[in-house]
Scaffold this motif. Structure first.
Motif, PDB file in Angstrom:
ATOM      1  N   PRO A 247       0.817  -1.213   0.000  1.00  0.00           N
ATOM      2  CA  PRO A 247       0.000   0.000   0.000  1.00  0.00           C
ATOM      3  C   PRO A 247       0.857   1.272   0.000  1.00  0.00           C
ATOM      4  CG  PRO A 247      -0.774  -1.563   1.647  1.00  0.00           C
ATOM      5  CD  PRO A 247       0.538  -2.074   1.169  1.00  0.00           C
ATOM      6  N   PHE A 248       0.319   2.312  -0.622  1.00  0.00           N
ATOM      7  CA  PHE A 248       0.955   3.634  -0.632  1.00  0.00           C
ATOM      8  C   PHE A 248       0.349   4.486   0.473  1.00  0.00           C
ATOM      9  CE2 PHE A 248       0.462   8.093  -2.010  1.00  0.00           C
ATOM     10  CZ  PHE A 248       1.800   8.469  -2.060  1.00  0.00           C
ATOM     11  N   MET A 249       1.177   5.327   1.082  1.00  0.00           N
ATOM     12  CA  MET A 249       0.682   6.272   2.079  1.00  0.00           C
ATOM     13  C   MET A 249       1.326   7.627   1.846  1.00  0.00           C
ATOM     14  SD  MET A 249       0.833   6.093   6.227  1.00  0.00           S
ATOM     15  CE  MET A 249       0.301   7.499   7.216  1.00  0.00           C
ATOM     16  N   LYS A 250       0.516   8.656   1.691  1.00  0.00           N
ATOM     17  CA  LYS A 250       1.052  10.005   1.513  1.00  0.00           C
ATOM     18  C   LYS A 250       1.118  10.713   2.858  1.00  0.00           C
ATOM     19  CE  LYS A 250      -3.243  12.504   0.464  1.00  0.00           C
ATOM     20  NZ  LYS A 250      -3.915  13.414  -0.494  1.00  0.00           N
ATOM     21  N   TYR A 251       1.786  11.864   2.867  1.00  0.00           N
ATOM     22  CA  TYR A 251       1.983  12.604   4.116  1.00  0.00           C
ATOM     23  C   TYR A 251       0.647  13.082   4.667  1.00  0.00           C
ATOM     24  CZ  TYR A 251       3.500  16.161   7.417  1.00  0.00           C
ATOM     25  OH  TYR A 251       3.691  16.904   8.545  1.00  0.00           O
ATOM     26  N   ASP A 252       0.456  12.895   5.949  1.00  0.00           N
ATOM     27  CA  ASP A 252      -0.741  13.343   6.654  1.00  0.00           C
ATOM     28  C   ASP A 252      -0.284  14.182   7.839  1.00  0.00           C
ATOM     29  OD1 ASP A 252      -3.060  13.737   8.081  1.00  0.00           O
ATOM     30  OD2 ASP A 252      -3.751  11.662   7.936  1.00  0.00           O
ATOM     31  N   SER A 253      -0.560  15.481   7.796  1.00  0.00           N
ATOM     32  CA  SER A 253      -0.088  16.381   8.847  1.00  0.00           C
ATOM     33  C   SER A 253      -0.688  16.065  10.210  1.00  0.00           C
ATOM     34  CB  SER A 253      -0.401  17.840   8.475  1.00  0.00           C
ATOM     35  OG  SER A 253      -1.807  18.013   8.309  1.00  0.00           O
ATOM     36  N   ASN A 281       5.744  -1.255  18.473  1.00  0.00           N
ATOM     37  CA  ASN A 281       5.789  -1.891  19.787  1.00  0.00           C
ATOM     38  C   ASN A 281       6.295  -3.315  19.572  1.00  0.00           C
ATOM     39  OD1 ASN A 281       3.494  -3.548  19.059  1.00  0.00           O
ATOM     40  ND2 ASN A 281       2.178  -1.799  19.557  1.00  0.00           N
ATOM     41  N   SER A 282       6.345  -4.093  20.624  1.00  0.00           N
ATOM     42  CA  SER A 282       6.913  -5.440  20.509  1.00  0.00           C
ATOM     43  C   SER A 282       6.090  -6.347  19.608  1.00  0.00           C
ATOM     44  CB  SER A 282       7.055  -6.071  21.892  1.00  0.00           C
ATOM     45  OG  SER A 282       5.792  -6.147  22.530  1.00  0.00           O
ATOM     46  N   ASP A 283       4.804  -6.007  19.413  1.00  0.00           N
ATOM     47  CA  ASP A 283       3.942  -6.845  18.581  1.00  0.00           C
ATOM     48  C   ASP A 283       4.029  -6.491  17.106  1.00  0.00           C
ATOM     49  OD1 ASP A 283       2.931  -8.300  20.745  1.00  0.00           O
ATOM     50  OD2 ASP A 283       1.468  -6.734  21.189  1.00  0.00           O
ATOM     51  N   LYS A 284       4.147  -5.179  16.804  1.00  0.00           N
ATOM     52  CA  LYS A 284       4.049  -4.784  15.405  1.00  0.00           C
ATOM     53  C   LYS A 284       4.787  -3.485  15.151  1.00  0.00           C
ATOM     54  CE  LYS A 284       0.583  -3.848  11.814  1.00  0.00           C
ATOM     55  NZ  LYS A 284      -0.859  -3.724  11.531  1.00  0.00           N
ATOM     56  N   ALA A 285       5.454  -3.420  13.993  1.00  0.00           N
ATOM     57  CA  ALA A 285       6.086  -2.185  13.531  1.00  0.00           C
ATOM     58  C   ALA A 285       5.501  -1.836  12.174  1.00  0.00           C
ATOM     59  CB  ALA A 285       7.601  -2.347  13.434  1.00  0.00           C
ATOM     60  N   VAL A 286       5.036  -0.602  12.026  1.00  0.00           N
ATOM     61  CA  VAL A 286       4.527  -0.110  10.744  1.00  0.00           C
ATOM     62  C   VAL A 286       5.560   0.858  10.192  1.00  0.00           C
ATOM     63  CG1 VAL A 286       2.673   1.095   9.540  1.00  0.00           C
ATOM     64  CG2 VAL A 286       2.149  -0.380  11.501  1.00  0.00           C
ATOM     65  N   ILE A 287       6.131   0.505   9.025  1.00  0.00           N
ATOM     66  CA  ILE A 287       7.261   1.239   8.470  1.00  0.00           C
ATOM     67  C   ILE A 287       6.872   1.876   7.147  1.00  0.00           C
ATOM     68  CG2 ILE A 287       9.665   1.113   7.742  1.00  0.00           C
ATOM     69  CD1 ILE A 287       9.232   0.344  10.678  1.00  0.00           C
ATOM     70  N   LEU A 288       7.116   3.173   7.028  1.00  0.00           N
ATOM     71  CA  LEU A 288       6.964   3.875   5.748  1.00  0.00           C
ATOM     72  C   LEU A 288       8.347   4.007   5.130  1.00  0.00           C
ATOM     73  CD1 LEU A 288       4.905   5.355   3.915  1.00  0.00           C
ATOM     74  CD2 LEU A 288       5.587   7.481   5.051  1.00  0.00           C
ATOM     75  N   THR A 306      12.916  -4.535  16.862  1.00  0.00           N
ATOM     76  CA  THR A 306      12.523  -5.934  17.015  1.00  0.00           C
ATOM     77  C   THR A 306      11.034  -6.017  17.329  1.00  0.00           C
ATOM     78  OG1 THR A 306      14.717  -6.467  17.859  1.00  0.00           O
ATOM     79  CG2 THR A 306      12.966  -8.068  18.250  1.00  0.00           C
ATOM     80  N   ALA A 307      10.269  -6.582  16.401  1.00  0.00           N
ATOM     81  CA  ALA A 307       8.827  -6.723  16.583  1.00  0.00           C
ATOM     82  C   ALA A 307       8.403  -8.108  16.104  1.00  0.00           C
ATOM     83  CB  ALA A 307       8.080  -5.637  15.804  1.00  0.00           C
ATOM     84  N   ALA A 308       7.211  -8.536  16.544  1.00  0.00           N
ATOM     85  CA  ALA A 308       6.702  -9.849  16.126  1.00  0.00           C
ATOM     86  C   ALA A 308       6.285  -9.823  14.664  1.00  0.00           C
ATOM     87  CB  ALA A 308       5.527 -10.250  17.014  1.00  0.00           C
ATOM     88  N   THR A 309       5.721  -8.703  14.199  1.00  0.00           N
ATOM     89  CA  THR A 309       5.303  -8.576  12.802  1.00  0.00           C
ATOM     90  C   THR A 309       5.689  -7.196  12.285  1.00  0.00           C
ATOM     91  OG1 THR A 309       3.105  -7.746  13.400  1.00  0.00           O
ATOM     92  CG2 THR A 309       3.333 -10.124  13.120  1.00  0.00           C
ATOM     93  N   TYR A 310       5.800  -7.105  10.950  1.00  0.00           N
ATOM     94  CA  TYR A 310       6.140  -5.843  10.299  1.00  0.00           C
ATOM     95  C   TYR A 310       5.134  -5.569   9.185  1.00  0.00           C
ATOM     96  CZ  TYR A 310      10.676  -6.414  12.585  1.00  0.00           C
ATOM     97  OH  TYR A 310      11.675  -6.578  13.512  1.00  0.00           O
ATOM     98  N   GLU A 311       4.771  -4.319   9.036  1.00  0.00           N
ATOM     99  CA  GLU A 311       3.947  -3.894   7.912  1.00  0.00           C
ATOM    100  C   GLU A 311       4.689  -2.781   7.194  1.00  0.00           C
ATOM    101  OE1 GLU A 311      -0.383  -1.785   6.929  1.00  0.00           O
ATOM    102  OE2 GLU A 311       0.006  -2.654   8.908  1.00  0.00           O
ATOM    103  N   PHE A 312       4.919  -2.964   5.886  1.00  0.00           N
ATOM    104  CA  PHE A 312       5.669  -1.991   5.110  1.00  0.00           C
ATOM    105  C   PHE A 312       4.734  -1.255   4.156  1.00  0.00           C
ATOM    106  CE2 PHE A 312       8.904  -4.990   6.461  1.00  0.00           C
ATOM    107  CZ  PHE A 312       9.906  -4.134   6.881  1.00  0.00           C
ATOM    108  N   LEU A 313       4.852   0.057   4.159  1.00  0.00           N
ATOM    109  CA  LEU A 313       4.105   0.919   3.255  1.00  0.00           C
ATOM    110  C   LEU A 313       5.102   1.688   2.404  1.00  0.00           C
ATOM    111  CD1 LEU A 313       1.673   2.458   5.927  1.00  0.00           C
ATOM    112  CD2 LEU A 313       1.286   0.427   4.535  1.00  0.00           C
ATOM    113  N   VAL A 314       4.730   1.973   1.156  1.00  0.00           N
ATOM    114  CA  VAL A 314       5.611   2.761   0.308  1.00  0.00           C
ATOM    115  C   VAL A 314       5.185   4.231   0.373  1.00  0.00           C
ATOM    116  CG1 VAL A 314       4.240   2.369  -1.812  1.00  0.00           C
ATOM    117  CG2 VAL A 314       6.654   2.998  -1.967  1.00  0.00           C
ATOM    118  N   GLY A 315       6.174   5.118   0.476  1.00  0.00           N
ATOM    119  CA  GLY A 315       5.895   6.551   0.553  1.00  0.00           C
ATOM    120  C   GLY A 315       6.889   7.334  -0.273  1.00  0.00           C
ATOM    121  N   LEU A 316       6.577   8.580  -0.525  1.00  0.00           N
ATOM    122  CA  LEU A 316       7.489   9.463  -1.241  1.00  0.00           C
ATOM    123  C   LEU A 316       8.599   9.902  -0.294  1.00  0.00           C
ATOM    124  CD1 LEU A 316       4.899  11.738  -3.105  1.00  0.00           C
ATOM    125  CD2 LEU A 316       5.893   9.561  -3.858  1.00  0.00           C
TER     126      LEU A 316
END
Length: 772
Positions: A247-253, A281-288, A306-316
C-alpha cells in the motif's frame, strides 16, 4: 496428474540431455499458461521430480505487505492455509524479508539457522502434529525484477540427504519463471512510474528527463512529477503501489510520530536511509519506506526495531522527510542555517590579517589580532563545530604550530583522526579564546590546563561539548569532544555481540544482584554498551539509578545523577545516597578508586545489581586491577558476575566493500591469530570462503570504511573463577581458566568479524595487534 517425467536420482542424471529437455518442457508449459494457477496442479509431479523434492509449498505475498500466505501445497495433512508474517522468525518469512534464497541441510540445526539470522528458528509444530519429519529445505524468493511476489519452498530430498547444487540452481531458475507468471496475475508493472505512462499521465521521455534532473539537483523523480509534471500525489502513489505491491501512504499532517519511538533512533540516520516507523511496539512495527524492494534496508530495520510482525508501506521520500522534520535538502524545517561557508570565513580572516600588516607592519604570528567575539571568529568556531557534527565526529582537535605556520583543525571519525581545515596563525589565540568564552573558562589563564562544557543548539538539536585546553610550547591547544546529546540509546541487539558472547551476557544480566563490568580504553564505547544493557533491563518493574560524569545519554525510566567531585558529591557518595532510595539496579560511571569500588561491592552484596566501567585492556586484567585497589578478595569474588572487555573497530563501507579470495598466507595468519586448535568451531570452508576489502565511494568519503563495531571478550564468574579470585591468582592463571571455560579473546572476536565480512585484516592490526 504426472506428465511422465521419471524419478531423478543423482547429479549425473541432472546433467543429461534428457533431463535438460524435460526441464525446458516444464519452462515452456509455465510460459504458455495464461495463469500459473491454471497449470500448476498438472505440473506438481513434474516439479517435484525435476527438483527431487518430496513436497512443495508456494506462498504469495499479500497486498497489504504484511505477510505471505500459502497458495499451493503438496501433502494431505493439515491443508489449512499457512499465514506467515514478514519477519525473520520463520524460514519462509526470512527469505521473503531478505529476498535471498537459502539451502538448509537440517532444519533442526538451530545453530546454523541462527548463523543466518539471530531470530531464525524452525517451527516444528507441523511435524509434531502430523508425524511427517522435515529435514532438508530449499527456500527461494519469487520475484519479478526486484519486487517480491512470493516464496517457493521445497521440503526433503526424495532420496534423502541434502539437496545438491544443481537442484538449488534449478529451484532458483524455476522461481524466476514463476515470478514472471505471478507478475501477470498480480498486474505488477516494470517500473515504479509505469502505470502513469500506461494511463497517459506522463511520457517515457519525461520520466527520463526527470531522472536526469533529479540526479543533478539532488531531488526525487516523484517531486518533479508533482512540481513540474502536475501529476497528483494519489496517481503517483497508485503507480508505486502497483510496482512495489504494497500500500501507498502520503503525508498526513495529523499523524504525529511518537517521540518515544524515535528516542533511541537517530533522525539523521532515518532521513539518510529514507524510512520512518509510523508506529512500533513489541507486537508490530509499521514502516513507511521509499523502496520496499531494498532487502538490505528491510533487514537493517528488523535489526534496529525488534517486533513480532512488520507492515511496510511505500511513501514518497519528501513525505518521509516531512515526518522526520526535514526538507528535501536534508535541513530541518523552519530552521535557518546560521553557519557560513568555511571558505568565506577563512577568506575574511585572511583579509583581516592583510589589513593589519598594511597598517602596522610585520606582526608576531603569536599575536592576537582579533576579538574572540568578532563576527569572523564566532563564525569560524560555529562552522568548525557544525561541520564536525555533520560527519559524526567524536573529537575536534585545534592545534597550534610554531611561528607563522597555520594551526591544524583535526577531527576524529570512526576512531581515526583526519585534517579538516586550518586556522591562520594570527587568529589561533582568538579562536582558543572564543572556545573558552563559550565554555565559561578563564581566558586570561594560559599557563594551566582548563576544562569545561559548551551547551549549544545546532539545527534545532541540543548539542553538548566537553572542552579541554592544554598549554603547549606553541601556545594553547583545545579539544572539543562532542557528546551523545542525550538522545541515542543503542538497542542491545545493535551491539552485535558474537554468537559466543550474546547469550552468555544476557544470562549474566538476569542475576538479581552482583557486579557486572564493561571495560576498555577511553573511547571504546563503554558508556554506549552500558546504556544498551540498561535499555534491555529497563522495565516498569525495576528501579534504576545512575551516577555518571558526565551524563552523556539519557533514557526515560532512569533516575540519572551527575556527580560533582568539586563539591564532594563523588561516585561513592552517590551510591550511598542511592541505597536509601531502594533501587534494583545501580550504574556507576567508573570504578576509579578504592572508595568507589568498595562501595559498589557493598551495594551488590546487599541485593543490588551494580554495573560499572573500568579502564583496563582485557577482562582478566580487570580482576587484578580491582584487587590492586585493596578490595577484600572474598567479598569481590562473592559479588563478581562477569566482565565484558571491548574495543571499537572500523567497519567496511556496506555500499562499496568488495569480496576477494584471500591467499594462503593471509588465511594462515587469520587461523593462527584465532588459534589452530579452535578454528574449526567457526565452521568456515577456507577453500571457498571470501573476505571483504575496502573500495571507496562518495558515501564513505573514499576511505572504504563507514562506522565502527565492537569486538568483545566476556569473562564469566564461574565457581572455579571465584576460587581463583579469592586466592588472588595471577592474571595469566585467570586468563587460562577463562579460555578453558569458553571465553574468546578480543583478538579472536576480531578475526570472526573479518570472516563475517565486517572488517579487514589491516584494521584488525590497528585495534588488536598482530597476535594474541
Amino acid at each position: 496428474m504426472s506428465t511422465g517425467i521419471g524419478y531423478v536420482d543423482d547429479e549425473q542424471t541432472h546433467d543429461s540431455e534428457d533431463y535438460q529437455s524435460r526441464l525446458n518442457a516444464l519452462y515452456e508449459k509455465i510460459h504458455e499458461a495464461e495463469h500459473l494457477e491454471d497449470i500448476l496442479w498438472q505440473l506438481e509431479q513434474d516439479l517435484l521430480s525435476i527438483l527431487n523434492a518430496e513436497r512443495m509449498t508456494i506462498y504469495r505475498k499479500d497486498k497489504e505487505g504484511r505477510e505471505i500466505v500459502s497458495w499451493y501445497r503438496t501433502g494431505d495433512e493439515l491443508m489449512e492455509e499457512i499465514v506467515l508474517p514478514l519477519t525473520p522468525s520463520s524460514i519462509a518469512g526470512f527469505v521473503a524479508m531478505s529476498q535471498q534464497p537459502v539451502r538448509i541441510d537440517d532444519v533442526y540445526d538451530a545453530e546454523f539457522l541462527l548463523s543466518l539470522n539471530d531470530r531464525l528458528k524452525f517451527d516444528y509444530s507441523y511435524d509434531r502434529a502430523t508425524g511427517f519429519l522435515t529435514t532438508a529445505m530449499i527456500v527461494v524468493p519469487i520475484k519479478f525484477k526486484d519486487t517480491l511476489l512470493g516464496v517457493l519452498q521445497l521440503i526433503n530430498r526424495q532420496n534423502g540427504g541434502s539437496f545438491t547444487d544443481r537442484e538449488y540452481e534449478h529451484s532458483v531458475e524455476i522461481a524466476k519463471v514463476m515470478g514472471q507468471k505471478f507478475r501477470y496475475d498480480l498486474k505488477t508493472t516494470l517500473g515504479p512510474f509505469d502505470l502513469l505512462i500506461q494511463d497517459g499521465k506522463i511520457t517515457l521521455e519525461q520520466i527520463e528527463e526527470y531522472e536526469e534532473k533529479a540526479a543533478a539537483d539532488n531531488l526525487t523523480v516523484s517531486y518533479l512529477l508533482a512540481k513540474e509534471g502536475g501529476v497528483a500525489a494519489e496517481d503517483i502513489g497508485a503507480s508505486l503501489e502497483q510496482y512495489y505491491q504494497v500500500p501507498f501512504m502520503k503525508y498526513d499532517s495529523e499523524i504525529i510520530i511518537d517521540e518515544e519511538i524515535l528516542e533511541n533512533l537517530n533522525k539523521s540516520y532515518l532521513a539518510g536511509n529514507c524510512w520512518v516507523p509510523l508506529s512500533f511496539n513489541s507486537d508490530k512495527a509499521v514502516i513507511l519506506i521509499d523502496d520496499p524492494n531494498d532487502s538490505e534496508r528491510i533487514m537493517d530495520i528488523q535489526n534496529v526495531l525488534t517486533a513480532a510482525t512488520y507492515e511496510f508501506l511505500v511513501g514518497l521520500k519528501e513525505d518521509i522527510l516531512l515526518y522526520l522534520g526535514f526538507d528535501l535538502t536534508g535541513e530541518e524545517k523552519g530552521e535557518e542555517v546560521a553557519e557560513r561557508e568555511m571558505g568565506d570565513i577563512l577568506d575574511e580572516l585572511s583579509g583581516d590579517e592583510l589589513a593589519l600588516l598594511q597598517e602596522e607592519g610585520e606582526t608576531d604570528a603569536s599575536g592576537d589580532i582579533s576579538d574572540p567575539n568578532s563576527t569572523g571568529i564566532v563564525s569560524l568556531i560555529n562552522r568548525v563545530i557544525a561541520d564536525a557534527y555533520d560527519i559524526d565526529t567524536s573529537d575536534i582537535h585545534i592545534e597550534p604550530h610554531k611561528g607563522k605556520r597555520q594551526a591544524d583543525v583535526r577531527v576524529r571519525v570512526d576512531g581515526i583522526n583526519r585534517l579538516m581545515t586550518h586556522i591562520p596563525a594570527t587568529h589561533i589565540n582568538a579562536a582558543i579564546a572564543r572556545i573558552k568564552v563559550m565554555a565559561n573558562l578563564d581566558i586570561t589563564e594560559k599557563r594551566k590546563p582548563q576544562d569545561g562544557k559548551i551547551a549549544c543548539k545546532l539545527r534545532g538539536k541540543a548539542v553538548e561539548l566537553r572542552i579541554a585546553t592544554l598549554p603547549t610550547v606553541n601556545g594553547e591547544s583545545a579539544v572539543m569532544r562532542i557528546l551523545a546529546g542525550g538522545e541515542k540509546t543503542l538497542p542491545f541487539e545493535a551491539l552485535n555481540l558474537s554468537w559466543c558472547n550474546k547469550d552468555r551476557c544476557l544470562e549474566l544480566l538476569t542475576h538479581p544482584h552482583g557486579v557486572f563490568l564493561v571495560v576498555g580504553p577511553t573511547g571504546s564505547g563503554k558508556t554506549t554498551t552500558l546504556h544498551a544493557i540498561l535499555g534491555f533491563l529497563n522495565t516498569p518493574e525495576r528501579k534504576i539509578v545512575t551516577a555518571e560524569d558526565p551524563v552523556e545519554i539519557t533514557q526515560p525510566g532512569l533516575q540519572q545523577v551527575q556527580v560533582m567531585p568539586k563539591i564532594g558529591y563523588t561516585f561513592a557518595a552517590a551510591i550511598r545516597a542511592f541505597l536509601r532510595c531502594g533501587p534494583d539496579i545501580i550504574l556507576i560511571g567508573e570504578m576509579r578508586d578504592h572508595e568507589t569500588a568498595a562501595t559498589g561491592i557493598e551495594a551488590s552484596l546487599t541485593g543490588h545489581l551494580v554495573l560499572s566501567t573500568l579502564h583496563t585492556n582485557s577482562a582478566p586484567e580487570t580482576i587484578t586491577r580491582l584487587l590492586d585497589m585493596d578490595l577484600d578478595p572474598l567479598n569481590f569474588a562473592d559479588a563478581f558476575i562477569g566482565v565484558l572487555a571491548q574495543r571499537l573497530m572500523r567497519t567496511l563501507c556496506k555500499n562499496c566493500k568488495e569480496p576477494y579470495k584471500p591467499d594462503q598466507e593471509e588465511l594462515d595468519k587469520l587461523i593462527h591469530y584465532y588459534g589452530e586448535d579452535l578454528f574449526s568451531e567457526l565452521k568456515i570452508d577456507t577453500a571457498t570462503h571470501e573476505l571483504m576489502k575496502p573500495a571507496g565511494c562518495d558515501k564513505c568519503s573514499g576511505t572504504g570504511y563507514a562506522g565502527r563495531c565492537g569486538v568483545h571478550e566476556l569473562l564469566e564468574a564461574t565457581v572455579e573463577m571465584k576460587k581463583l579470585i579469592a586466592a588472588r591468582a595471577p592474571v595469566q592463571e585467570l586468563r587460562n581458566l577463562a579460555l578453558s571455560q569458553g571465553m574468546r579473546t578480543l583478538q579472536q572476536d576480531g578475526i570472526l568479524r573479518i570472516f563475517n565480512g565486517v572488517t579487514d585484516l589491516p584494521n584488525y592490526y590497528r585495534v588488536a595487534g598482530g597476535g594474541h
